[in-house]
Design an enzyme around this catalytic site. Structure first.
Site, PDB file in Angstrom:
ATOM      1  N   GLU A 265       0.802  -1.238   0.000  1.00 38.43           N
ATOM      2  CA  GLU A 265       0.000   0.000   0.000  1.00 38.43           C
ATOM      3  C   GLU A 265       0.835   1.288   0.000  1.00 38.43           C
ATOM      4  OE1 GLU A 265      -2.865  -0.129   3.163  1.00 38.43           O
ATOM      5  OE2 GLU A 265      -3.732  -2.011   2.484  1.00 38.43           O
ATOM      6  N   ASN A 308       2.032  -5.210  -3.118  1.00 41.37           N
ATOM      7  CA  ASN A 308       0.634  -5.528  -2.803  1.00 41.37           C
ATOM      8  C   ASN A 308      -0.144  -4.244  -2.503  1.00 41.37           C
ATOM      9  OD1 ASN A 308      -1.156  -7.873  -2.106  1.00 41.37           O
ATOM     10  ND2 ASN A 308      -1.226  -6.898  -0.076  1.00 41.37           N
ATOM     11  N   HIS A 344     -10.495  -6.922  -1.610  1.00 40.11           N
ATOM     12  CA  HIS A 344     -11.546  -6.536  -0.663  1.00 40.11           C
ATOM     13  C   HIS A 344     -12.669  -5.943  -1.503  1.00 40.11           C
ATOM     14  CE1 HIS A 344      -8.812  -7.382   2.563  1.00 40.11           C
ATOM     15  NE2 HIS A 344      -7.933  -6.517   2.113  1.00 40.11           N
ATOM     16  N   GLU A 373      -6.040 -11.411  -0.320  1.00 39.38           N
ATOM     17  CA  GLU A 373      -6.953 -10.788   0.652  1.00 39.38           C
ATOM     18  C   GLU A 373      -8.412 -10.776   0.187  1.00 39.38           C
ATOM     19  OE1 GLU A 373      -5.415  -7.181   2.393  1.00 39.38           O
ATOM     20  OE2 GLU A 373      -3.339  -7.779   2.029  1.00 39.38           O
ATOM     21  N   ASP A 375     -12.109 -10.985   0.337  1.00 41.86           N
ATOM     22  CA  ASP A 375     -13.338 -11.069   1.137  1.00 41.86           C
ATOM     23  C   ASP A 375     -14.393 -10.309   0.362  1.00 41.86           C
ATOM     24  OD1 ASP A 375     -12.504  -8.382   1.853  1.00 41.86           O
ATOM     25  OD2 ASP A 375     -11.614  -9.154   3.691  1.00 41.86           O
TER      26      ASP A 375
HETATM   27  C1  XIL Z   1      -5.621  -6.380   8.605  1.00 41.10           C
HETATM   28  C2  XIL Z   1      -5.835  -7.559   9.524  1.00 41.10           C
HETATM   29  O1  XIL Z   1      -6.850  -8.362   9.012  1.00 41.10           O
HETATM   30  C3  XIL Z   1      -6.186  -7.096  10.880  1.00 41.10           C
HETATM   31  O2  XIL Z   1      -6.249  -8.174  11.777  1.00 41.10           O
HETATM   32  C4  XIL Z   1      -5.148  -6.102  11.351  1.00 41.10           C
HETATM   33  O3  XIL Z   1      -5.541  -5.584  12.572  1.00 41.10           O
HETATM   34  C5  XIL Z   1      -4.994  -4.991  10.382  1.00 41.10           C
HETATM   35  O4  XIL Z   1      -4.678  -5.501   9.136  1.00 41.10           O
HETATM   36  N1  XIL Z   1      -4.886  -4.709   3.926  1.00 41.10           N
HETATM   37  C6  XIL Z   1      -3.834  -5.493   4.281  1.00 41.10           C
HETATM   38  C7  XIL Z   1      -3.952  -6.375   5.456  1.00 41.10           C
HETATM   39  O5  XIL Z   1      -2.827  -5.520   3.586  1.00 41.10           O
HETATM   40  O6  XIL Z   1      -2.730  -6.552   6.110  1.00 41.10           O
HETATM   41  C8  XIL Z   1      -4.989  -5.875   6.405  1.00 41.10           C
HETATM   42  O7  XIL Z   1      -5.144  -6.857   7.403  1.00 41.10           O
HETATM   43  C9  XIL Z   1      -6.272  -5.612   5.709  1.00 41.10           C
HETATM   44  C10 XIL Z   1      -6.096  -4.550   4.674  1.00 41.10           C
END
Ligand code: XIL
Length: 460
Positions: A265, A308, A344, A373, A375
């Site tokens: 990020e 990422n 996401h 990631e 969801d």
């Molecule tokens: C999130 C985790 O799921 C949480 O448990 C933590 O508190 C914060 O990070 N983008 C990412 C992940 O790259 O590392 C993040 O994960 C969600 C958003």
């Protein structure tokens, strides 16, 4: 003559006059007594051929009967007859009772009729029709990793390395990522003191369970320990500190961690100034990422190095910033193996074509693509307090589309598809958005959701 055993039946028993007259009360001839008929009811048998909507009633034959009258009722007092089934005349000794409700009790009794005289009622039997089949039992399921021709990952926490988490992670997945315990704030909590205890537990678990590990994430502005945010030394010392952290961490897991998100990020959402302001960017300059990627490669030449980020499918400006960085790295010979799209997303967005178009920009550059990631928000506008069947199906459709898009990229560009959580109520999204959602493939009781089937369908 058979004995009449109660006065109750006397008035209802008709003894055939023929018999009476032929043999009289004085005969005493037992053989001939046998031929005297009594108007007795049949004995009704247990119902057979019971289905959801019918059963077969049968009864014993009564000598001389010219027909039987059958009642079928909904109550044991026979105050409510089944429509059309009151005093049904039947010459044989069976009646197929049809057009019934499922899972309902019916009561049956029969009388004998001879010469328009009726016997008393028989015994009463009950028949319970079968139940409607319930919802389809869950389809026999194939583990995701067996169905997929690429790695399928999930996340884990050091406190969730046993029980059902272990069962699901080891049977359905072939790769894991630490949800947060392999980020800098956990692994490097204070200057000079690395703490790899949680990371070690996760990596050991992976090795013990035959899982690959995708490391996440070495440099992320959102998981930077406060002592690093407030670094007291010079910029040169800062850079040495980051180099030491990157190399120490990569070397520690060499051979066990196959890939790392080296930087997470680093770009802003949209906007004209692409790089996000961070302590890394401020102290090491705009080229801080190139340095981190090089250090990681030096520490482990076999490691796959990823950049990422989120929103690259929705945000063309951000995607372009990442592509510009990749092009620049490739021009300058800075190592980078792949790009991770944080997936996401929501049940209704992005579209397949949007996902495929963004994916192609990465694969066209010869990079590995990580759908990371994943969801899928089912409740993005917080309009639901429970997951409806329709929304669960829509969510499953979106998961299927994600998998279809990933499955269709060239084999050489495939790396892994990682899901961000096992069961719904573990998801980080509830904290993040502040309301309930059901974004994952297992519900809060570890039961498979339709989204799991959607994943499998995406591979067909
Ligand atoms: C999130 C985790 O799921 C949480 O448990 C933590 O508190 C914060 O990070 N983008 C990412 C992940 O790259 O590392 C993040 O994960 C969600 C958003």
């Amino acid at each position: 003559m058979k004995k009449i055993d109660s006065l109750r039946t006397i008035g209802l028993l008709i003894i055939y006059a023929v018999g009476l007259m032929s043999f009289g009360s004085c005969s005493g001839d037992e053989e001939k007594d046998e031929e005297i008929f009594e108007l007795s009811p049949p004995v009704v048998n247990t119902a057979t051929n019971v289905t959801m909507s019918s059963f077969l009633a049968t009864w014993s034959k009564v000598p001389g009967a010219d027909h039987y009258e059958v009642d079928v009722a909904l109550d044991e007092d026979f105050s409510e007859f089944l429509n059309g089934y009151e005093a049904i005349q039947e010459r044989s000794v069976e009646l197929n009772v049809k057009f019934l409700e499922a899972n309902t009790i019916y009561y049956v009794r029969v009388r004998t009729s001879i010469d328009e005289e009726l016997s008393v009622n028989s015994n009463v039997i009950t028949a319970t029709t079968e139940s409607e089949p319930g919802p389809e039992p869950p389809e026999p399921t194939t583990p995701l990793k067996e169905a997929a021709g690429f790695n399928v990952g999930n996340i884990v926490q050091a406190s969730r390395l046993s029980g059902q988490y272990q069962t699901i992670l080891s049977s359905e997945f072939d790769q894991i990522t630490a949800e947060y315990e392999m980020k800098m704030n956990i692994m490097y909590p204070s200057e000079g003191n690395y703490d790899y205890s949680k990371g070690d537990a996760i990596v050991d678990f992976a090795v013990d369970n035959g899982l690959e590990v995708h490391g996440h994430a070495l440099v992320w502005h959102n998981a930077t320990p406060s002592w690093v945010e407030n670094f007291s030394g010079t910029d040169a010392e800062f850079e040495i500190m980051v180099e030491d952290f990157v190399k120490t961490t990569v070397e520690r897991y060499k051979g066990k961690v196959r890939s790392w998100d080296v930087v997470n990020e680093a770009f802003q959402d949209g906007g004209s100034s692409p790089l996000r302001t961070s302590v890394f960017q401020q102290k090491m300059g705009d080229d801080f990422m190139a340095k981190c990627f090089q250090w990681a490669r030096e520490a482990d030449p076999d490691l796959l190095l990823f950049y990422n980020d989120y929103n690259m499918i929705y945000d063309a400006t951000k995607l372009q910033s990442v592509l510009d960085m990749v092009d620049d790295f490739q021009d300058r010979g800075i190592p980078i193996d792949g790009v991770g799209f944080q997936m996401h997303i929501s049940y209704n967005s992005p579209s397949k074509s949007q996902m495929a178009a963004a994916a192609k920009k990465i694969t066209d550059r010869g990079l590995l693509l990580h759908f990371a990631e994943l969801d899928v928000r089912a409740n993005p506008d917080n309009s639901m307090s429970s997951l409806t069947v329709q929304r669960e199906e829509e969510q499953a459709t979106k998961v299927r589309e994600v998998v279809e898009v990933y499955n269709a990229i060239p084999e050489a560009n495939k790396f892994a598809l990682t899901i961000w959580g096992v069961k719904d109520n573990d998801s980080w999204l509830m904290d993040f958005w502040g309301h309930i959602d059901w974004p994952l493939l297992w519900d809060s009781n570890f039961e498979l959701k339709k989204a799991h089937t959607g994943f499998l369908e995406g591979l067909e």
